[in-house]
Design a protein around this motif. Sequence first.
Motif, PDB file in Angstrom:
ATOM      1  N   UNK A 163       0.818  -1.207   0.000  1.00  0.00           N
ATOM      2  CA  UNK A 163       0.000   0.000   0.000  1.00  0.00           C
ATOM      3  C   UNK A 163       0.857   1.264   0.000  1.00  0.00           C
ATOM      4  N   UNK A 164       1.966   1.256   0.747  1.00  0.00           N
ATOM      5  CA  UNK A 164       2.850   2.432   0.794  1.00  0.00           C
ATOM      6  C   UNK A 164       3.405   2.754  -0.591  1.00  0.00           C
ATOM      7  N   UNK A 165       3.873   1.742  -1.298  1.00  0.00           N
ATOM      8  CA  UNK A 165       4.447   1.978  -2.624  1.00  0.00           C
ATOM      9  C   UNK A 165       3.352   2.383  -3.610  1.00  0.00           C
ATOM     10  N   UNK A 166       2.203   1.720  -3.549  1.00  0.00           N
ATOM     11  CA  UNK A 166       1.083   2.083  -4.427  1.00  0.00           C
ATOM     12  C   UNK A 166       0.678   3.539  -4.186  1.00  0.00           C
ATOM     13  N   UNK A 167       0.605   3.950  -2.923  1.00  0.00           N
ATOM     14  CA  UNK A 167       0.246   5.336  -2.597  1.00  0.00           C
ATOM     15  C   UNK A 167       1.293   6.314  -3.113  1.00  0.00           C
ATOM     16  N   UNK A 168       2.564   5.990  -2.931  1.00  0.00           N
ATOM     17  CA  UNK A 168       3.643   6.859  -3.399  1.00  0.00           C
ATOM     18  C   UNK A 168       3.537   7.083  -4.898  1.00  0.00           C
ATOM     19  N   UNK A 169       3.182   6.024  -5.635  1.00  0.00           N
ATOM     20  CA  UNK A 169       3.090   6.105  -7.092  1.00  0.00           C
ATOM     21  C   UNK A 169       1.705   6.528  -7.577  1.00  0.00           C
ATOM     22  N   UNK A 170       0.788   6.769  -6.639  1.00  0.00           N
ATOM     23  CA  UNK A 170      -0.590   7.161  -6.965  1.00  0.00           C
ATOM     24  C   UNK A 170      -1.249   6.143  -7.896  1.00  0.00           C
ATOM     25  N   UNK A 171      -1.024   4.855  -7.584  1.00  0.00           N
ATOM     26  CA  UNK A 171      -1.624   3.771  -8.367  1.00  0.00           C
ATOM     27  C   UNK A 171      -2.709   3.104  -7.542  1.00  0.00           C
ATOM     28  N   UNK A 172      -3.782   2.672  -8.219  1.00  0.00           N
ATOM     29  CA  UNK A 172      -4.790   1.929  -7.474  1.00  0.00           C
ATOM     30  C   UNK A 172      -4.190   0.558  -7.155  1.00  0.00           C
ATOM     31  N   UNK A 173      -4.600  -0.009  -6.027  1.00  0.00           N
ATOM     32  CA  UNK A 173      -3.982  -1.215  -5.485  1.00  0.00           C
ATOM     33  C   UNK A 173      -4.164  -2.424  -6.402  1.00  0.00           C
ATOM     34  N   UNK A 174      -5.263  -2.488  -7.152  1.00  0.00           N
ATOM     35  CA  UNK A 174      -5.498  -3.621  -8.053  1.00  0.00           C
ATOM     36  C   UNK A 174      -4.466  -3.639  -9.182  1.00  0.00           C
ATOM     37  N   UNK A 175      -4.281  -2.496  -9.838  1.00  0.00           N
ATOM     38  CA  UNK A 175      -3.289  -2.378 -10.905  1.00  0.00           C
ATOM     39  C   UNK A 175      -1.891  -2.631 -10.346  1.00  0.00           C
ATOM     40  N   UNK A 176      -1.629  -2.062  -9.179  1.00  0.00           N
ATOM     41  CA  UNK A 176      -0.326  -2.226  -8.538  1.00  0.00           C
ATOM     42  C   UNK A 176      -0.058  -3.703  -8.228  1.00  0.00           C
ATOM     43  N   UNK A 177      -1.061  -4.403  -7.693  1.00  0.00           N
ATOM     44  CA  UNK A 177      -0.914  -5.827  -7.356  1.00  0.00           C
ATOM     45  C   UNK A 177      -0.554  -6.662  -8.586  1.00  0.00           C
ATOM     46  N   UNK A 178      -1.179  -6.352  -9.715  1.00  0.00           N
ATOM     47  CA  UNK A 178      -0.862  -7.084 -10.955  1.00  0.00           C
ATOM     48  C   UNK A 178       0.600  -6.870 -11.348  1.00  0.00           C
ATOM     49  N   UNK A 179       1.062  -5.633 -11.206  1.00  0.00           N
ATOM     50  CA  UNK A 179       2.464  -5.341 -11.539  1.00  0.00           C
ATOM     51  C   UNK A 179       3.419  -6.059 -10.579  1.00  0.00           C
ATOM     52  N   UNK A 180       3.059  -6.091  -9.304  1.00  0.00           N
ATOM     53  CA  UNK A 180       3.902  -6.780  -8.315  1.00  0.00           C
ATOM     54  C   UNK A 180       3.969  -8.268  -8.647  1.00  0.00           C
TER      55      UNK A 180
END
Length: 148
Positions: free
Chosen positions: A50-67
Motif C-alpha cells: 500500500x505504501x508503494x502504491x500510494x507513493x506512485x498514486x496507483x490503485x492497489x489492483x493495478x499495482x498488485x498485478x504489476x507486483x
Amino acid sequence: MENKRELFQVLTRRFGLLNKNCCSIGSVDISTVQSHIIYEIDKQHAPSMQQVADTLAMDITTFSRQIQKLVKMELVKKTPSEQDKRIYILSLTVQGKFVATSIDQSMNAYLDEVFSHMNEFERETVIRSIELLNKAMSKSHVCCSPMC
C-alpha cells in the motif's frame, strides 16, 4: 509563450515515458511502471504494498498485478508482515537489486549526457525549475488525477 501542453507532450516522448519498455537489463524487459515500482521499493525501507502504491498514486489492483509480474520475474519478494499477516512487505531480490542499480546508472548517464549540452547556470536553472514545478504540483488539488 509556447503551448505548455506541447512542452510536456514533447518532454514525455523524449523521456521515453510512452515506450512499452523503458529498458532491457540482460534478457529482462522492464516497463516504465515496473521501473518506478522497483525504484520506490529500493528507495524505501521495507515498504508495504500500500505504501508503494500510494507513493506512485496507483490503485492497489493495478499495482498488485504489476507486483505479481515482478515476483514472477524474480525481481521482487513479497513477504507477510510480522505484525499483520494481511499486509505484505516488498523487497528486491538480488536480481531485482541488480536491475535497480542498472536502471539507476543508465538514467544517471542519460541525464549527465543531456545536461552536458548546457552550461552550469543553465543546468542549475533547469534543476531549480523542476524542483519548483514538483513543489507546485504537490500543492495542486488535481495532481496525480487524470485530466481526461
